[in-house]
Motif scaffolding. Structure first.
Motif, PDB file in Angstrom:
ATOM      1  N   ASP A 223       0.877  -1.191   0.102  1.00 31.22           N
ATOM      2  CA  ASP A 223       0.027   0.101   0.003  1.00 31.22           C
ATOM      3  C   ASP A 223       0.792   1.214  -0.123  1.00 31.22           C
ATOM      4  N   ALA A 224       1.378   1.608  -1.277  1.00 32.81           N
ATOM      5  CA  ALA A 224       2.159   2.651  -1.336  1.00 32.81           C
ATOM      6  C   ALA A 224       2.242   3.168  -2.710  1.00 32.81           C
ATOM      7  N   ALA A 225       2.336   4.521  -3.072  1.00 38.53           N
ATOM      8  CA  ALA A 225       2.404   5.096  -4.436  1.00 38.53           C
ATOM      9  C   ALA A 225       3.669   4.568  -5.178  1.00 38.53           C
ATOM     10  N   PHE A 226       3.420   3.905  -6.399  1.00 40.10           N
ATOM     11  CA  PHE A 226       4.693   3.388  -7.262  1.00 40.10           C
ATOM     12  C   PHE A 226       5.137   4.670  -7.654  1.00 40.10           C
ATOM     13  N   PRO A 227       6.502   4.628  -8.204  1.00 35.81           N
ATOM     14  CA  PRO A 227       7.185   5.693  -8.868  1.00 35.81           C
ATOM     15  C   PRO A 227       6.344   5.891 -10.286  1.00 35.81           C
ATOM     16  N   ASP A 228       6.232   7.399 -10.616  1.00 35.75           N
ATOM     17  CA  ASP A 228       5.677   7.624 -11.851  1.00 35.75           C
ATOM     18  C   ASP A 228       6.691   7.260 -12.994  1.00 35.75           C
ATOM     19  N   TYR A 229       6.749   6.171 -13.436  1.00 35.24           N
ATOM     20  CA  TYR A 229       7.802   5.607 -14.481  1.00 35.24           C
ATOM     21  C   TYR A 229       7.315   5.934 -15.650  1.00 35.24           C
ATOM     22  N   GLN A 230       5.866   6.475 -15.846  1.00 41.32           N
ATOM     23  CA  GLN A 230       5.558   7.005 -17.197  1.00 41.32           C
ATOM     24  C   GLN A 230       6.470   8.373 -17.606  1.00 41.32           C
ATOM     25  N   ALA A 231       6.254   9.115 -16.528  1.00 41.24           N
ATOM     26  CA  ALA A 231       6.971  10.437 -16.421  1.00 41.24           C
ATOM     27  C   ALA A 231       8.477  10.327 -16.621  1.00 41.24           C
ATOM     28  N   MET A 232       9.130   9.139 -15.814  1.00 38.36           N
ATOM     29  CA  MET A 232      10.406   8.771 -16.154  1.00 38.36           C
ATOM     30  C   MET A 232      10.778   8.432 -17.641  1.00 38.36           C
ATOM     31  N   LEU A 233       9.976   7.644 -18.206  1.00 35.85           N
ATOM     32  CA  LEU A 233      10.291   7.257 -19.829  1.00 35.85           C
ATOM     33  C   LEU A 233      10.155   8.510 -20.660  1.00 35.85           C
ATOM     34  N   ALA A 234       9.037   9.356 -20.536  1.00 30.61           N
ATOM     35  CA  ALA A 234       8.715  10.464 -20.988  1.00 30.61           C
ATOM     36  C   ALA A 234       9.930  11.521 -21.034  1.00 30.61           C
ATOM     37  N   GLY A 235      10.602  11.452 -19.818  1.00 32.29           N
ATOM     38  CA  GLY A 235      11.724  12.516 -19.596  1.00 32.29           C
ATOM     39  C   GLY A 235      13.137  12.135 -20.129  1.00 32.29           C
ATOM     40  N   LEU A 236      13.145  11.248 -20.595  1.00 30.36           N
ATOM     41  CA  LEU A 236      14.483  10.393 -21.188  1.00 30.36           C
ATOM     42  C   LEU A 236      15.091  11.407 -22.075  1.00 30.36           C
ATOM     43  N   GLY A 237      16.315  11.498 -22.381  1.00 24.27           N
ATOM     44  CA  GLY A 237      17.072  12.388 -23.284  1.00 24.27           C
ATOM     45  C   GLY A 237      16.913  11.834 -24.516  1.00 24.27           C
ATOM     46  N   THR A 238      17.103  12.787 -25.636  1.00 21.65           N
ATOM     47  CA  THR A 238      17.188  12.343 -27.071  1.00 21.65           C
ATOM     48  C   THR A 238      18.398  11.072 -27.228  1.00 21.65           C
ATOM     49  N   VAL A 239      17.698  10.245 -28.022  1.00 24.81           N
ATOM     50  CA  VAL A 239      18.830   9.131 -28.304  1.00 24.81           C
ATOM     51  C   VAL A 239      19.708   9.503 -29.142  1.00 24.81           C
ATOM     52  N   ARG A 240      21.142   9.558 -29.012  1.00 26.19           N
ATOM     53  CA  ARG A 240      22.118   9.877 -29.800  1.00 26.19           C
ATOM     54  C   ARG A 240      22.713   8.793 -30.549  1.00 26.19           C
ATOM     55  N   THR A 241      22.899   7.571 -29.896  1.00 25.11           N
ATOM     56  CA  THR A 241      23.624   6.475 -30.165  1.00 25.11           C
ATOM     57  C   THR A 241      22.851   5.197 -30.132  1.00 25.11           C
TER      58      THR A 241
END
Length: 363
Positions: A223-241
């Motif tokens: 019974d606890a709030a899970f981290p907002d992984y969707q925001a984590m995925l959305a906040g990833l930097g632009t893929v360079r390689t």
């Protein structure tokens, strides 16, 4: 109070339980017009007789009577007022029945279980739960988030250094719900799942229930709030390689490096593995090992150097789908996205570690 037995707007508001702003609104609507308005100050003054009318307006509005019907009730005779009130109450009762029916349907949909392939669910559990924290310093990180949506059932786990999430297409969708399940308990149903074809997964107040072929398994919730992984995925930097390489070759490189951080120098020829200078020219088997530590890969984008702790990268590679792995790299100090080169169902984020005096083998 004002002179001549008149009441100020504030006095009337207190007497009939309305606010001054409501009285000004009812004046504009013509429901409760002051007997006098001061031409200089604009102050409104009311009579004592208007207190009862103000109370009646408050009570009628309190049960949701529309303004036009309030006016008819106040200005009509008793018989018509009674009929209007009866009609309004009947309408309220009809709307309440409709609302209750809709609520029942929504509750059934929200609590409905999703039907999924038991084999796919078993594989997803093994792939994702290894990203959950082994300790319980932060209890929710030792769990797996299970989410049901209209078109998917998704499992997600993270220990802050690694994140794995896998979406499954249900055989039959269920309602919209989510629950954090103890990763150990969820992993314990794997062998049972492999004996079944399909199972129904649903969330109850006391846990996650998986049902199949007349039997069920329950997993306790956290019974606890899970981290907002969707925001984590959305906040990833632009893929360079982007690197596409063989999974077995990457795993072998990690094994060769032992427990120490393993570095990868990425260029157009592929990946060159660093192993902290443990081998040098002249060492037994040096040329052959050096050749093995060059991993052919398809590389798109600029070269880069980065390092990983085997304890975070190895499980991500071991649980990946298919023989080839795709690594999407934004920076040497940003999470790296690990995916199958051909199957996008499983996505894992792995945090690189700092490069500390790591030398290319043979340097």
């Amino acid at each position: 109070m004002a002179g001549d037995g008149l009441i100020t707007i504030g006095g009337l508001a207190r007497a009939c339980g309305l606010t001054a702003s409501a009285l000004r609104f009812y004046d504009d609507c013509g429901l409760l017009v002051p007997v006098r308005v001061d031409e200089v100050t604009g102050y409104r003054y009311y009579s004592d007789a208007q207190v009862d009318r103000g109370v009646m307006i408050r009570r009628l509005r309190g049960i949701g009577v529309p303004l036009d019907v309030v006016s008819e009730i106040l200005n009509g005779d008793g018989t018509r007022a009674g009929r209007l009130l009866d009609d309004h109450v009947a309408e309220l009762a009809r709307r309440a029945r409709d609302a209750a029916a809709v609520a029942r349907v929504i509750k059934e949909e929200v609590g409905a279980g999703a039907v999924v392939s038991a084999a796919v669910l078993a594989a997803a559990i093994e792939q994702v739960r290894s990203a959950a924290a082994l300790d319980r310093e932060i209890p929710v990180l030792s769990g797996v988030l299970v989410e049901s949506r209209a078109d998917s059932v998704t499992l997600t786990a993270t220990d802050r250094y690694r994140l794995s999430t896998r979406a499954m297409v249900p055989v039959r969708p269920g309602g919209a719900w989510s629950v954090v399940v103890d990763a150990g308990e969820l992993g314990g149903i794997g062998s049972w799942l492999r004996e079944l074809d399909e199972v129904t997964v649903r969330a109850l107040d006391d846990g996650l229930v998986v049902t199949g072929r007349g039997s069920e398994r329950r997993c306790g919730t956290i019974d606890a709030a899970f981290p907002d992984y969707q925001a984590m995925l959305a906040g990833l930097g632009t893929v360079r390689t982007r690197v596409v390489a063989g999974r077995s070759a990457l795993l072998a490189a990690l094994e060769a490096g032992g427990a120490a951080p393993v570095g990868f120098a990425v260029d157009r020829s592929g990946l060159v593995v660093s192993c902290n200078g443990q081998l040098r020219p002249g060492s037994p088997g040096y040329p052959e090992l050096l050749a093995r530590l060059h991993i052919p890969a398809v590389v798109t984008g600029p070269g880069i150097e980065l390092a990983f702790s085997p304890k975070t990268l190895r499980p991500a590679l071991a649980s990946a789908i298919g023989p080839e792995i795709m690594l999407d790299i934004a920076a040497a100090n940003a999470p790296v996205i690990v995916r199958s080169a051909t199957d996008g169902e499983l996505t894992t984020l792995v945090m690189p570690t700092a490069i500390t005096n790591s030398k290319e083998c043979g340097a």
